[in-house]
Design a protein around this motif. Structure first.
Motif, short mmCIF file in Angstrom:
data_model
loop_
_atom_site.label_atom_id
_atom_site.label_comp_id
_atom_site.label_asym_id
_atom_site.label_seq_id
_atom_site.Cartn_x
_atom_site.Cartn_y
_atom_site.Cartn_z
N SER A 235 0.84 -1.20 0.00
CA SER A 235 0.00 0.00 0.00
C SER A 235 0.87 1.26 0.00
CB SER A 235 -0.93 0.00 1.22
OG SER A 235 -1.71 -1.17 1.22
N SER A 236 2.00 1.20 0.71
CA SER A 236 2.91 2.36 0.74
C SER A 236 3.45 2.64 -0.65
CB SER A 236 4.09 2.09 1.67
OG SER A 236 3.63 1.71 2.94
N LEU A 237 3.78 1.57 -1.39
CA LEU A 237 4.32 1.75 -2.74
C LEU A 237 3.25 2.31 -3.67
CD1 LEU A 237 6.76 1.44 -4.58
CD2 LEU A 237 6.02 -0.89 -5.08
N PRO A 253 -0.01 -6.01 10.30
CA PRO A 253 -0.08 -6.89 9.13
C PRO A 253 -1.54 -7.22 8.82
CG PRO A 253 1.35 -7.82 10.84
CD PRO A 253 0.65 -6.66 11.45
N GLY A 254 -1.88 -7.24 7.55
CA GLY A 254 -3.27 -7.57 7.17
C GLY A 254 -4.15 -6.34 7.09
N THR A 255 -3.56 -5.17 6.84
CA THR A 255 -4.35 -3.93 6.76
C THR A 255 -5.27 -3.94 5.55
OG1 THR A 255 -2.52 -2.75 7.77
CG2 THR A 255 -4.20 -1.41 6.66
N TYR A 337 14.13 -0.52 1.51
CA TYR A 337 15.55 -0.63 1.25
C TYR A 337 16.38 0.24 2.17
CZ TYR A 337 18.97 -2.71 -1.78
OH TYR A 337 19.97 -3.50 -2.25
N ASP A 338 15.72 1.28 2.74
CA ASP A 338 16.43 2.15 3.69
C ASP A 338 16.89 1.37 4.92
OD1 ASP A 338 13.90 2.87 5.81
OD2 ASP A 338 13.34 2.33 3.78
N LEU A 339 16.19 0.29 5.24
CA LEU A 339 16.54 -0.49 6.44
C LEU A 339 17.89 -1.18 6.29
CD1 LEU A 339 13.11 -2.10 7.40
CD2 LEU A 339 14.21 -0.08 8.37
#
Ligand SMILES: Nc1nc2c(ncn2[C@@H]2O[C@H](COP(=O)(O)OP(=O)(O)OP(=O)(O)O)[C@@H](O)[C@H]2O)c(=O)[nH]1
Ligand SMILES: [Mg+2]
Length: 458
Positions: A235-237, A253-255, A337-339
């Motif tokens: 959803s963020s993407l 999780p599961g939003t 990827y920042d992680l």
């Protein structure tokens, strides 16, 4: 000109957009179109020249100042006599004009697509050009506009006509040879050249069919579906690509449960992007239904983006595409990827593999690369311009099905185990299939459907 009930009435409609508008174009077509000039007391008009004048009603009172165009048939859009009034775009002006026209015998408002229908029936355009015109009116992206304009300008018609023409010539020459063979002097080469020509055309058409559905993708949009584990960042993407807060994002999780779809214009390419429910074992009925919908959406996609967060290596989820050759192509995306930078030392983080694109919506990295990959996948940026203009793309399933049946007939026509009479019959069905695409034969049942998609005034 075809003289059927279809052409009995003179028709009129607003051909421009909603009022109020700077200019409103009223288009009139039919055998009595010229009397619109008398009705409004327009004195003189030179064909195809703008004429600035005042339109007056039956009492001689002015209705509006207008530009008047007079297109005597057949050199007009519909092939009939056509008059166009360019008026001031107000409801009152249009009402006054329509009221006056409505009093004339055998005059009425046009149905949606009726002008285009008349143009088609009068041979001004073939069906592919009509469809191109419809696509041009609906075009939202540059690539759609270019493709539609090219089809409207006859790119598909020219190609299919040339194939149909060569089939007609082939049939004629075989039939001439038949007559000749009655005189017991059989030219041995007839069967051979039928095979050669039919199979060579079949190969050309197969090549044309083998276009990765790019024309249809330009027209309908590239259907991209995001899948992955819950919390993978789907959803963020979607929100990042849409540049809008369309989907709910939480750390739970599961939003996402439903399939949520947005239309995006990415680098001139229409992309229809869908977010789906995260995939995991679950007892929850709603979540299970969400996953069923996710799988269904993925199976109908042109491209599936399988998302896997950088902190959960190796968790790309795909519905076993290995065992299913019909599953759409999958592009792997490594999210969050920042992680990687913050926890590289932890050892549980996987760097982007060669076949993956690493993205982060926190710092925006990789998003451009992902968009570029989507555009490349649709590979439309240069397909409708330059040299590709001579290589028009199939834009509809209707064309594709007819071309496939044409190839089947040609393959039969090329089969030298069959008697020549039968093979000639297959040449005929092959050229009929092309004729159907162009609307030259046997299309009555699809015409209503095609023209009803037009707006009134076209
Ligand atoms: N650090 C970091 N966190 C992210 C990134 N993308 C998403 N997240 C976080 O990951 C969590 C889940 O994000 P969602 O976009 O809701 O994930 P989803 O895949 O839609 O999850 P479901 O709808 O539950 O399947 C949220 O807390 C986001 O803020 C990213 O690029 N970097
Ligand atoms: Mg979600």
């Amino acid at each position: 000109m075809a003289d059927t009930a279809l052409f009995r009435d003179t028709i009129f409609a607003l051909a421009s957009g909603a009022t109020p508008s700077g200019v409103a174009v009223v288009r009139i077509s039919g055998r009595d179109a010229a009397s619109a000039l008398e009705v409004f007391h327009v004195k003189q008009t030179v064909p195809r020249r703008a004429h600035l004048t005042v339109l007056s009603n039956s009492d001689g009172d002015p209705i509006d100042q207008a530009l008047v165009f007079w297109f005597p048939g057949p050199a007009s859009f519909t092939g009939e006599d056509v008059v166009e009034f360019h008026l001031h775009g107000s409801a009152a002006v249009l009402n006054a004009v329509f009221q006056q026209l409505g009093t004339l015998r055998n005059w009425r408002m046009a149905e949606p697509g009726e002008f285009a229908r008349r143009a088609f029936e009068n041979g001004k355009m073939d069906l592919t050009e009509i469809e191109g015109l419809g696509d041009l009116l609906a075009a939202q992206t540059e690539s759609q506009r270019r493709q539609a304009l090219s089809q409207y300008s006859g790119s598909l018609r020219t190609l299919y006509d040339s194939w149909r023409q060569s089939l007609l010539i082939l049939r004629a020459s075989v039939e001439a040879d038949f007559d000749f063979s009655d005189e017991e002097d059989v030219p041995g080469s007839v069967a051979e050249y039928v095979s050669e020509d039919a199979l060579s055309l079949a190969r050309q058409i197969e090549q044309h069919l083998n276009d990765g559905r790019r024309g249809e993708i330009i027209r309908n949009g590239l259907r991209v579906v995001l899948i992955g584990l819950p919390n993978a960042g789907k959803s963020s993407l979607l929100n990042a690509l849409a540049q809008k807060d369309v989907a709910i994002v939480t750390e739970i999780p599961g939003t996402t449960r439903d399939v949520l779809t947005v239309s995006l214009n990415l680098g001139d390419q229409l992309v229809i992007l869908s977010d789906t429910a995260g995939l995991r074992e679950s007892e929850d009925t709603i979540e299970q239904e969400g996953m069923r919908r996710a799988e269904e959406a993925a199976r109908q996609a042109d491209l599936v983006l399988s998302l896997c967060p950088a902190d959960q290596p190796g968790s790309h989820v795909v519905f076993d595409p290995e065992s299913d050759t019909n599953f759409p192509p999958v592009l792997k995306v490594r999210t969050k990827y920042d992680l990687i930078d913050t926890a590289r030392t932890g050892g549980t983080f996987e760097v982007e593999a060669a076949d993956e694109i690493g993205v982060s919506i926190k710092d925006g990295r990789g998003l451009d690369a992902l968009i570029a990959a989507l555009i490349r996948f649709g590979s439309v940026s240069d397909l409708t311009s330059g040299e590709n203009r001579n290589n028009p793309l199939i834009t509809r399933t209707r064309h594709r099905l007819a071309l496939q049946s044409c190839v089947e007939s040609l393959t039969q026509a090329g089969d030298d185990h069959l008697p020549l009479e039968i093979r000639v019959e297959y040449l005929r069905t092959a050229s009929d299939a092309l004729g159907q695409i162009l609307g030259r034969i046997d299309v009555e049942d699809i015409l209503g459907h095609i023209f009803s998609e037009f707006c009134i005034g076209k």
